[in-house]
Design a protein around this motif. Sequence first.
Motif, PDB file in Angstrom:
ATOM      1  N   VAL A 378     -12.129 -46.846  14.896  1.00 59.02           N
ATOM      2  CA  VAL A 378     -11.813 -45.572  14.255  1.00 59.02           C
ATOM      3  C   VAL A 378     -13.082 -44.744  14.209  1.00 59.02           C
ATOM      4  O   VAL A 378     -14.059 -45.113  13.536  1.00 59.02           O
ATOM      5  CB  VAL A 378     -11.237 -45.774  12.840  1.00 59.02           C
ATOM      6  N   SER A 379     -13.095 -43.631  14.931  1.00 56.72           N
ATOM      7  CA  SER A 379     -14.312 -42.821  15.041  1.00 56.72           C
ATOM      8  C   SER A 379     -14.373 -41.717  13.993  1.00 56.72           C
ATOM      9  O   SER A 379     -15.462 -41.307  13.574  1.00 56.72           O
ATOM     10  CB  SER A 379     -14.409 -42.210  16.440  1.00 56.72           C
ATOM     11  N   THR A 380     -13.216 -41.201  13.582  1.00 56.15           N
ATOM     12  CA  THR A 380     -13.150 -40.240  12.475  1.00 56.15           C
ATOM     13  C   THR A 380     -11.933 -40.567  11.618  1.00 56.15           C
ATOM     14  O   THR A 380     -10.869 -40.928  12.140  1.00 56.15           O
ATOM     15  CB  THR A 380     -13.024 -38.784  12.967  1.00 56.15           C
ATOM     16  N   PHE A 381     -12.108 -40.423  10.313  1.00 56.42           N
ATOM     17  CA  PHE A 381     -11.025 -40.680   9.356  1.00 56.42           C
ATOM     18  C   PHE A 381     -11.102 -39.573   8.326  1.00 56.42           C
ATOM     19  O   PHE A 381     -12.091 -39.461   7.586  1.00 56.42           O
ATOM     20  CB  PHE A 381     -11.189 -42.049   8.708  1.00 56.42           C
ATOM     21  N   THR A 382     -10.085 -38.708   8.286  1.00 57.85           N
ATOM     22  CA  THR A 382     -10.093 -37.536   7.404  1.00 57.85           C
ATOM     23  C   THR A 382      -8.949 -37.615   6.409  1.00 57.85           C
ATOM     24  O   THR A 382      -7.782 -37.754   6.791  1.00 57.85           O
ATOM     25  CB  THR A 382      -9.968 -36.239   8.219  1.00 57.85           C
ATOM     26  N   VAL A 383      -9.291 -37.528   5.142  1.00 63.39           N
ATOM     27  CA  VAL A 383      -8.331 -37.613   4.049  1.00 63.39           C
ATOM     28  C   VAL A 383      -8.120 -36.219   3.477  1.00 63.39           C
ATOM     29  O   VAL A 383      -9.086 -35.556   3.066  1.00 63.39           O
ATOM     30  CB  VAL A 383      -8.832 -38.562   2.945  1.00 63.39           C
ATOM     31  N   ASN A 384      -6.881 -35.761   3.441  1.00 69.31           N
ATOM     32  CA  ASN A 384      -6.522 -34.479   2.821  1.00 69.31           C
ATOM     33  C   ASN A 384      -5.684 -34.778   1.590  1.00 69.31           C
ATOM     34  O   ASN A 384      -4.557 -35.275   1.702  1.00 69.31           O
ATOM     35  CB  ASN A 384      -5.738 -33.611   3.803  1.00 69.31           C
ATOM     36  N   GLY A 385      -6.254 -34.500   0.426  1.00 72.87           N
ATOM     37  CA  GLY A 385      -5.598 -34.941  -0.793  1.00 72.87           C
ATOM     38  C   GLY A 385      -5.366 -33.856  -1.809  1.00 72.87           C
ATOM     39  O   GLY A 385      -5.797 -32.707  -1.660  1.00 72.87           O
ATOM     40  N   ARG A 386      -4.660 -34.255  -2.867  1.00 72.99           N
ATOM     41  CA  ARG A 386      -4.394 -33.389  -4.020  1.00 72.99           C
ATOM     42  C   ARG A 386      -4.619 -34.185  -5.290  1.00 72.99           C
ATOM     43  O   ARG A 386      -4.325 -35.376  -5.362  1.00 72.99           O
ATOM     44  CB  ARG A 386      -2.962 -32.864  -3.980  1.00 72.99           C
ATOM     45  N   GLY A 387      -5.156 -33.495  -6.280  1.00 69.82           N
ATOM     46  CA  GLY A 387      -5.310 -34.100  -7.595  1.00 69.82           C
ATOM     47  C   GLY A 387      -6.600 -34.868  -7.768  1.00 69.82           C
ATOM     48  O   GLY A 387      -7.330 -35.157  -6.813  1.00 69.82           O
ATOM     49  N   TYR A 388      -6.879 -35.195  -9.034  1.00 70.85           N
ATOM     50  CA  TYR A 388      -8.097 -35.911  -9.394  1.00 70.85           C
ATOM     51  C   TYR A 388      -7.796 -36.847 -10.559  1.00 70.85           C
ATOM     52  O   TYR A 388      -7.384 -36.412 -11.626  1.00 70.85           O
ATOM     53  CB  TYR A 388      -9.198 -34.918  -9.769  1.00 70.85           C
ATOM     54  N   GLY A 389      -7.959 -38.141 -10.325  1.00 76.20           N
ATOM     55  CA  GLY A 389      -7.685 -39.126 -11.362  1.00 76.20           C
ATOM     56  C   GLY A 389      -6.514 -40.011 -10.986  1.00 76.20           C
ATOM     57  O   GLY A 389      -5.919 -39.883  -9.914  1.00 76.20           O
ATOM     58  N   HIS A 390      -6.166 -40.907 -11.904  1.00 76.92           N
ATOM     59  CA  HIS A 390      -5.105 -41.874 -11.620  1.00 76.92           C
ATOM     60  C   HIS A 390      -3.715 -41.243 -11.578  1.00 76.92           C
ATOM     61  O   HIS A 390      -2.803 -41.769 -10.937  1.00 76.92           O
ATOM     62  CB  HIS A 390      -5.134 -43.022 -12.633  1.00 76.92           C
ATOM     63  N   GLY A 391      -3.523 -40.111 -12.249  1.00 77.49           N
ATOM     64  CA  GLY A 391      -2.240 -39.410 -12.169  1.00 77.49           C
ATOM     65  C   GLY A 391      -1.206 -39.816 -13.198  1.00 77.49           C
ATOM     66  O   GLY A 391      -0.083 -39.302 -13.188  1.00 77.49           O
ATOM     67  N   ILE A 392      -1.551 -40.722 -14.104  1.00 80.88           N
ATOM     68  CA  ILE A 392      -0.581 -41.230 -15.083  1.00 80.88           C
ATOM     69  C   ILE A 392      -0.732 -40.477 -16.404  1.00 80.88           C
ATOM     70  O   ILE A 392      -1.842 -40.227 -16.869  1.00 80.88           O
ATOM     71  CB  ILE A 392      -0.783 -42.743 -15.311  1.00 80.88           C
ATOM     72  N   GLY A 393       0.386 -40.117 -17.024  1.00 81.01           N
ATOM     73  CA  GLY A 393       0.360 -39.458 -18.326  1.00 81.01           C
ATOM     74  C   GLY A 393       0.028 -37.977 -18.239  1.00 81.01           C
ATOM     75  O   GLY A 393       0.414 -37.287 -17.292  1.00 81.01           O
ATOM     76  N   MET A 394      -0.711 -37.475 -19.220  1.00 82.74           N
ATOM     77  CA  MET A 394      -0.966 -36.043 -19.298  1.00 82.74           C
ATOM     78  C   MET A 394      -1.930 -35.577 -18.219  1.00 82.74           C
ATOM     79  O   MET A 394      -3.006 -36.149 -18.029  1.00 82.74           O
ATOM     80  CB  MET A 394      -1.532 -35.669 -20.668  1.00 82.74           C
ATOM     81  N   CYS A 395      -1.531 -34.525 -17.507  1.00 86.36           N
ATOM     82  CA  CYS A 395      -2.397 -33.824 -16.562  1.00 86.36           C
ATOM     83  C   CYS A 395      -3.173 -32.778 -17.366  1.00 86.36           C
ATOM     84  O   CYS A 395      -2.578 -31.844 -17.916  1.00 86.36           O
ATOM     85  CB  CYS A 395      -1.544 -33.177 -15.476  1.00 86.36           C
ATOM     86  N   GLN A 396      -4.487 -32.923 -17.452  1.00 85.02           N
ATOM     87  CA  GLN A 396      -5.264 -32.019 -18.297  1.00 85.02           C
ATOM     88  C   GLN A 396      -5.261 -30.585 -17.774  1.00 85.02           C
ATOM     89  O   GLN A 396      -5.113 -29.645 -18.554  1.00 85.02           O
ATOM     90  CB  GLN A 396      -6.694 -32.552 -18.427  1.00 85.02           C
ATOM     91  N   TRP A 397      -5.408 -30.415 -16.449  1.00 89.23           N
ATOM     92  CA  TRP A 397      -5.335 -29.054 -15.924  1.00 89.23           C
ATOM     93  C   TRP A 397      -3.915 -28.511 -16.018  1.00 89.23           C
ATOM     94  O   TRP A 397      -3.713 -27.309 -16.203  1.00 89.23           O
ATOM     95  CB  TRP A 397      -5.853 -29.000 -14.490  1.00 89.23           C
ATOM     96  N   GLY A 398      -2.933 -29.386 -15.930  1.00 94.08           N
ATOM     97  CA  GLY A 398      -1.562 -28.959 -16.153  1.00 94.08           C
ATOM     98  C   GLY A 398      -1.356 -28.492 -17.583  1.00 94.08           C
ATOM     99  O   GLY A 398      -0.664 -27.501 -17.850  1.00 94.08           O
ATOM    100  N   ALA A 399      -1.978 -29.212 -18.534  1.00100.21           N
ATOM    101  CA  ALA A 399      -1.894 -28.805 -19.940  1.00100.21           C
ATOM    102  C   ALA A 399      -2.538 -27.442 -20.134  1.00100.21           C
ATOM    103  O   ALA A 399      -2.029 -26.600 -20.895  1.00100.21           O
ATOM    104  CB  ALA A 399      -2.570 -29.850 -20.828  1.00100.21           C
TER     105      ALA A 399
END
Length: 427
Positions: A378-399
């Motif tokens: 594998v010469s390049t591996f690119t991750v395109n993601g959303r969010g920060y943290g485990h994702g369980i319970g209250m989303c602080q930016w959502g709050a």
Amino acid sequence: MGLAFGTNRTRAWVLMAAILGVAACVSLSTSRGGGVGNVPVVRGTFKRGAVQQVRIALETGAVSGIVSGTGTWEIIQGGDQILQMPNGTMSDFPLMFDSVRARQIPPGMRSEILARPGGGSFLTWNGKKYRGDIAVVSTDSGFLVVNRLPMDSYLRGVVPLEIGSRTAAEFAAVEAQAVAARTYAYKHLTTSRAFDMYATVQDQVYGGVDAEKPQSDSAITTTADVVVLYNGQPISTPYHSTCGGSTAAVSEVWYDQPDQPYLRPVSDRIPGTNNFYCDPSPRFSWTQSYDAAGLRAVMEKYLASYTKAPKNGVGKITDIREQGRTPSGRVAALTVQTETGSYTLRGNDIRFVLRDPKGAILNSTFFSFTRETSGGEVSTFTVNGRGYGHGIGMCQWGAIGRARARQNYRTILETYYPGTTIGRIAS
């Protein structure tokens, strides 16, 4: 400064110091004004925040450290005062600890040393100020340093670090954070060990007096003793920075833990739009890339801690494949194919292996990826993601987004912890 010692207990402490190296229902209101109705009351099990004591581990294996004070303070052992420090002794009489000596002390001599502040002063541990008492206990692995203080005082050092400074229009999010942090703390009171919670992300980030802010103090006051309940009892209330569009169930991320009915996927989409309440987060979307050397480096360093990969190297990374999606759309597992074998990472373990060059874990498991290969690697591996943290319970930016949309803290909490009710500690 002269010190007078007048009792056998004092002499015993001085000897030990030398060895250690001493140098019903109620109505609640919200930030929007107006009541939110009657709520259940929890009686008998817990005490109200002004008097409920919590024990926060500042360090569990300190190799050294200094206890001091900003004013008068005293040292207590066996329930008796053995030494009182006059005002202005921060630099004159610090208690200095050395864990190398501590390990040489027989267990029967490992008595707790308790420092207690005088009126209007604070104790310090390594220069940081804390409300309440500080206990230092010698253990086989160094010193256990525990800050003991009332629940309300503890929250003053937690809430601003967890939610940050917010605008007046976002105050309901600060209130929601205060209630979530309070509920988490009540749920984690324990008698099975010498402290209730760590002062880090392992539980809740706690910074003592220096972290306190007027805005978060106000939110703690306006939500005094309010907690999130399920079946009439406080729940565990995990929270995270940014869900990226949907929160997650427990087993989606912490795959070895059971699901809870109040911790299940919740959409953060703003009704009637293609936008989300947590859109303003700087980590709502992100990209992380690896070249062949960088990918091999993180796998060599971390893969063996979470799989049966050999600790002396895995060789070239020949392929990475996704193994399904969770109900909220997160990656359920990744299979990493190497020259030494095939290894599968599940849930949150993915984040702890796919670190960046500085060692920071991957932002979340809510991602897609692309890969290119060259020469069987594998010469390049690119991750395109959303969010920060485990994702369980209250989303602080959502709050924060929901507060901007004029939702009150009760609505925010009952959204992110579905099936719960808002109650109050009343004992």
